[in-house]
Design a protein around this motif. Structure first.
Motif, PDB file in Angstrom:
ATOM      1  N   LEU A  10       0.839  -1.198   0.000  1.00  0.00           N
ATOM      2  CA  LEU A  10       0.000   0.000   0.000  1.00  0.00           C
ATOM      3  C   LEU A  10       0.875   1.250   0.000  1.00  0.00           C
ATOM      4  O   LEU A  10       0.527   2.265  -0.629  1.00  0.00           O
ATOM      5  N   PHE A  11       2.006   1.193   0.683  1.00  0.00           N
ATOM      6  CA  PHE A  11       2.954   2.302   0.682  1.00  0.00           C
ATOM      7  C   PHE A  11       3.508   2.517  -0.725  1.00  0.00           C
ATOM      8  O   PHE A  11       3.605   3.661  -1.205  1.00  0.00           O
ATOM      9  N   PHE A  12       3.842   1.432  -1.401  1.00  0.00           N
ATOM     10  CA  PHE A  12       4.336   1.535  -2.772  1.00  0.00           C
ATOM     11  C   PHE A  12       3.269   2.140  -3.693  1.00  0.00           C
ATOM     12  O   PHE A  12       3.580   2.963  -4.563  1.00  0.00           O
ATOM     13  N   ALA A  13       2.023   1.713  -3.507  1.00  0.00           N
ATOM     14  CA  ALA A  13       0.938   2.248  -4.325  1.00  0.00           C
ATOM     15  C   ALA A  13       0.756   3.743  -4.088  1.00  0.00           C
ATOM     16  O   ALA A  13       0.496   4.513  -5.030  1.00  0.00           O
ATOM     17  N   THR A  14       0.916   4.170  -2.845  1.00  0.00           N
ATOM     18  CA  THR A  14       0.801   5.594  -2.519  1.00  0.00           C
ATOM     19  C   THR A  14       1.900   6.398  -3.206  1.00  0.00           C
ATOM     20  O   THR A  14       1.655   7.479  -3.767  1.00  0.00           O
ATOM     21  N   ILE A  15       3.113   5.882  -3.170  1.00  0.00           N
ATOM     22  CA  ILE A  15       4.235   6.554  -3.849  1.00  0.00           C
ATOM     23  C   ILE A  15       3.958   6.651  -5.347  1.00  0.00           C
ATOM     24  O   ILE A  15       4.141   7.711  -5.969  1.00  0.00           O
ATOM     25  N   ALA A  16       3.512   5.552  -5.938  1.00  0.00           N
ATOM     26  CA  ALA A  16       3.250   5.534  -7.377  1.00  0.00           C
ATOM     27  C   ALA A  16       2.169   6.533  -7.759  1.00  0.00           C
ATOM     28  O   ALA A  16       2.310   7.289  -8.730  1.00  0.00           O
ATOM     29  N   LEU A  17       1.095   6.567  -6.994  1.00  0.00           N
ATOM     30  CA  LEU A  17       0.006   7.502  -7.291  1.00  0.00           C
ATOM     31  C   LEU A  17       0.436   8.950  -7.104  1.00  0.00           C
ATOM     32  O   LEU A  17      -0.078   9.848  -7.783  1.00  0.00           O
ATOM     33  N   ALA A  18       1.374   9.184  -6.198  1.00  0.00           N
ATOM     34  CA  ALA A  18       1.866  10.551  -5.974  1.00  0.00           C
ATOM     35  C   ALA A  18       2.593  11.091  -7.202  1.00  0.00           C
ATOM     36  O   ALA A  18       2.703  12.315  -7.371  1.00  0.00           O
ATOM     37  N   PHE A  19       3.100  10.200  -8.045  1.00  0.00           N
ATOM     38  CA  PHE A  19       3.783  10.623  -9.264  1.00  0.00           C
ATOM     39  C   PHE A  19       2.805  11.007 -10.371  1.00  0.00           C
ATOM     40  O   PHE A  19       3.204  11.669 -11.332  1.00  0.00           O
ATOM     41  N   PRO A  21       0.253  13.232 -10.689  1.00  0.00           N
ATOM     42  CA  PRO A  21       0.160  14.658 -11.042  1.00  0.00           C
ATOM     43  C   PRO A  21       1.415  15.181 -11.737  1.00  0.00           C
ATOM     44  O   PRO A  21       1.325  16.015 -12.648  1.00  0.00           O
ATOM     45  N   LEU A  22       2.579  14.696 -11.311  1.00  0.00           N
ATOM     46  CA  LEU A  22       3.834  15.118 -11.945  1.00  0.00           C
ATOM     47  C   LEU A  22       3.852  14.722 -13.415  1.00  0.00           C
ATOM     48  O   LEU A  22       4.174  15.540 -14.296  1.00  0.00           O
ATOM     49  N   PHE A  23       3.502  13.468 -13.694  1.00  0.00           N
ATOM     50  CA  PHE A  23       3.468  13.011 -15.082  1.00  0.00           C
ATOM     51  C   PHE A  23       2.443  13.800 -15.898  1.00  0.00           C
ATOM     52  O   PHE A  23       2.706  14.171 -17.042  1.00  0.00           O
ATOM     53  N   TRP A  24       1.277  14.032 -15.305  1.00  0.00           N
ATOM     54  CA  TRP A  24       0.192  14.663 -16.057  1.00  0.00           C
ATOM     55  C   TRP A  24       0.476  16.134 -16.349  1.00  0.00           C
ATOM     56  O   TRP A  24       0.344  16.585 -17.490  1.00  0.00           O
ATOM     57  N   PHE A  25       0.891  16.886 -15.337  1.00  0.00           N
ATOM     58  CA  PHE A  25       1.091  18.322 -15.535  1.00  0.00           C
ATOM     59  C   PHE A  25       2.409  18.640 -16.240  1.00  0.00           C
ATOM     60  O   PHE A  25       2.586  19.760 -16.722  1.00  0.00           O
ATOM     61  N   GLY A  26       3.293  17.658 -16.314  1.00  0.00           N
ATOM     62  CA  GLY A  26       4.528  17.853 -17.065  1.00  0.00           C
ATOM     63  C   GLY A  26       4.483  17.196 -18.431  1.00  0.00           C
ATOM     64  O   GLY A  26       5.531  16.976 -19.046  1.00  0.00           O
ATOM     65  N   ALA A  90       0.775   4.383 -17.292  1.00  0.00           N
ATOM     66  CA  ALA A  90       1.947   3.509 -17.383  1.00  0.00           C
ATOM     67  C   ALA A  90       3.039   3.980 -16.429  1.00  0.00           C
ATOM     68  O   ALA A  90       3.740   3.164 -15.813  1.00  0.00           O
ATOM     69  N   GLY A  91       3.192   5.302 -16.297  1.00  0.00           N
ATOM     70  CA  GLY A  91       4.182   5.833 -15.368  1.00  0.00           C
ATOM     71  C   GLY A  91       3.895   5.449 -13.932  1.00  0.00           C
ATOM     72  O   GLY A  91       4.803   5.099 -13.170  1.00  0.00           O
ATOM     73  N   VAL A  92       2.615   5.496 -13.543  1.00  0.00           N
ATOM     74  CA  VAL A  92       2.230   5.073 -12.196  1.00  0.00           C
ATOM     75  C   VAL A  92       2.560   3.593 -11.999  1.00  0.00           C
ATOM     76  O   VAL A  92       3.110   3.188 -10.965  1.00  0.00           O
ATOM     77  N   GLY A  93       2.238   2.774 -13.004  1.00  0.00           N
ATOM     78  CA  GLY A  93       2.571   1.357 -12.926  1.00  0.00           C
ATOM     79  C   GLY A  93       4.069   1.126 -12.851  1.00  0.00           C
ATOM     80  O   GLY A  93       4.548   0.242 -12.109  1.00  0.00           O
ATOM     81  N   ILE A  95       6.383   3.161 -11.570  1.00  0.00           N
ATOM     82  CA  ILE A  95       6.882   3.512 -10.231  1.00  0.00           C
ATOM     83  C   ILE A  95       6.506   2.427  -9.223  1.00  0.00           C
ATOM     84  O   ILE A  95       7.298   2.079  -8.335  1.00  0.00           O
ATOM     85  N   PHE A  96       5.314   1.853  -9.368  1.00  0.00           N
ATOM     86  CA  PHE A  96       4.894   0.788  -8.462  1.00  0.00           C
ATOM     87  C   PHE A  96       5.816  -0.431  -8.594  1.00  0.00           C
ATOM     88  O   PHE A  96       6.263  -0.998  -7.588  1.00  0.00           O
ATOM     89  N   VAL A  97       6.120  -0.809  -9.837  1.00  0.00           N
ATOM     90  CA  VAL A  97       7.038  -1.932 -10.056  1.00  0.00           C
ATOM     91  C   VAL A  97       8.433  -1.581  -9.561  1.00  0.00           C
ATOM     92  O   VAL A  97       9.124  -2.417  -8.963  1.00  0.00           O
ATOM     93  N   LEU A  98       8.852  -0.336  -9.798  1.00  0.00           N
ATOM     94  CA  LEU A  98      10.183   0.090  -9.356  1.00  0.00           C
ATOM     95  C   LEU A  98      10.320  -0.006  -7.840  1.00  0.00           C
ATOM     96  O   LEU A  98      11.377  -0.407  -7.331  1.00  0.00           O
ATOM     97  N   CYS A  99       9.275   0.356  -7.115  1.00  0.00           N
ATOM     98  CA  CYS A  99       9.313   0.209  -5.651  1.00  0.00           C
ATOM     99  C   CYS A  99       9.550  -1.248  -5.258  1.00  0.00           C
ATOM    100  O   CYS A  99      10.336  -1.541  -4.348  1.00  0.00           O
ATOM    101  N   HIS A 100       8.865  -2.157  -5.932  1.00  0.00           N
ATOM    102  CA  HIS A 100       9.054  -3.584  -5.658  1.00  0.00           C
ATOM    103  C   HIS A 100      10.473  -4.033  -6.008  1.00  0.00           C
ATOM    104  O   HIS A 100      11.093  -4.803  -5.258  1.00  0.00           O
TER     105      HIS A 100
END
Length: 386
Positions: A10-19, A21-26, A90-93, A95-100
């Motif tokens: 769940l912590f990894f999912a939170t980190i991934a989702l936090a990215f 807005p960064l991906f979208w607005f950039g 895909a970016g959120v996914g 980051i989630f895999v990267l955390c793992h």
């Protein structure tokens, strides 16, 4: 393979989702790279309706169908919003895999942060900022394959899982076939260790790829774009169907330089500066000054060397239609196995934690500055000349 949801997941999912807005607005706002202009306009064009293409079969099919859904629900005129949304997802996914991956590969917090930071700061991350091309989703597949393969070497998952992820990744873009030698090495290693019979290893390596290949063929045939198109207009190699950079002479208008030319070397350097500015220098320094600290019998090291070496070799010899400066994205996924290899080797070359932290933060900071400038540049309008 069982995946039990635990607090750290769940912590990894939170980190991934936090990215997100960064991906979208950039996100990128122009179509000047690769085939972006063609894809954005050909998918919705009433006389074309691009949906089936052998160069990236599942990727183009997914984006075309997603655009059709968005067109019905939101009135999307072109396919740019479809690429924006799927690229961010895909970016959120990723980051989630990267955390793992960082959690599995790092032996302590310093190593985990190094793995995460070195890979998350790659210029290849531009692909997740609303990028319009066919190389975004495969990056998630490549990273997931590397993570599962390393877990497989430890006996934590069956060989079937990395083989299946890689096979599905091939369906999104065939350039990832270059990772097949690393999968065969993985199967061979398990057999040599007595963990599987050779028939079981062969079945697990081959079966997923055969199933995905037959599924893609059936999909393409059903869309009226089957083997005849594959052997004709969609044959690999771009506009001239030439696979490799010519050795001595260019012979078509699509070939921009020969293998051992300054122009080719400049494209190679440019590619590295865009996608992974600190990775190859790190690997070269580790080899020059700390190779005696490395375990030559380390199976994970051999696997990563093979995966990274094969993908890097592809970037050196494959003949891009537009040259590396315009087709940088075709070669961008090669930075992933290279970066994982660098993140694996650096702690073994610098076992002292203070030295590792200092080197790691310096490398990540340099790479973040390169990537931030690259991402920012692509948020600026860049119109086609009239």
């Amino acid at each position: 393979m069982r995946y039990a949801i635990r607090p750290r997941h769940l912590f990894f999912a939170t980190i991934a989702l936090a990215f997100a807005p960064l991906f979208w607005f950039g996100r990128i706002v122009h179509t000047r790279w690769g085939d972006a202009y063609i894809l954005v306009n050909a998918i919705p064009h009433p006389e074309v309706r691009l949906t089936y293409n052998w160069q990236a079969p599942l990727d183009i099919f997914l984006h075309a169908k997603f655009w059709a859904l968005g067109h019905r629900l939101f009135g999307w005129d072109d396919a740019m919003p479809a690429y924006w949304v799927l690229s961010t997802a895909a970016g959120v996914g990723f980051i989630f895999v990267l955390c793992h991956l960082a959690d599995a590969l790092g032996r302590d917090r310093a190593e985990k942060l190094l793995i995460f930071g070195l890979i998350a700061s790659l210029g290849t991350m531009q692909l997740f900022f609303g990028y319009i091309e066919s190389y975004t989703i495969i990056c998630v597949g490549i990273l997931a394959y590397l993570w599962l393969a390393l877990r497989c070497l430890r006996g934590e998952v069956d060989l079937f899982w990395p083989a299946s992820v890689l096979a599905l990744t091939h369906g999104f873009h065939p350039s990832t076939l270059v990772l097949q030698p690393s999968l065969w090495y993985l199967g061979w290693t398990l057999w040599k260790q007595g963990r599987v019979r050779w028939t079981a290893a062969l079945t697990r390596v081959l079966l997923p790829s055969v199933i995905v290949a037959l599924g893609v063929l059936a999909l393409m045939e059903a869309g009226g774009h089957g083997l005849e198109a594959f052997l004709g207009e969609d044959f690999p190699g771009g506009g001239d169907h030439r696979w490799l950079v010519p050795l001595l002479h260019t012979t078509t208008r699509w070939e921009h330089y020969t293998m051992f030319s300054w122009a080719h070397l400049l494209d190679i350097i440019n590619e590295q500066l865009l996608t992974a500015p600190v990775v190859l220098p790190t690997l070269l320094l580790v080899w020059a000054f700390a190779r005696r600290r490395l375990d030559a019998g380390d199976r994970a090291l051999r696997f990563l060397l093979l995966a990274a070496g094969c993908y890097l070799f592809l970037t050196l010899v494959w003949n891009p239609d537009y040259g590396g400066r315009r087709d940088w994205d075709l070669f961008a996924p090669a930075s992933l196995p290279l970066a994982v290899l660098a993140a694996y080797l650096l702690p073994r070359a610098l076992p002292e934690r203070a030295a590792l932290r200092a080197a790691g933060w310096a490398l990540i900071a340099v790479q973040v500055m390169h990537t931030a400038a690259w991402v920012y540049q692509n948020t600026r309008p860049w119109s086609w000349p009239g």
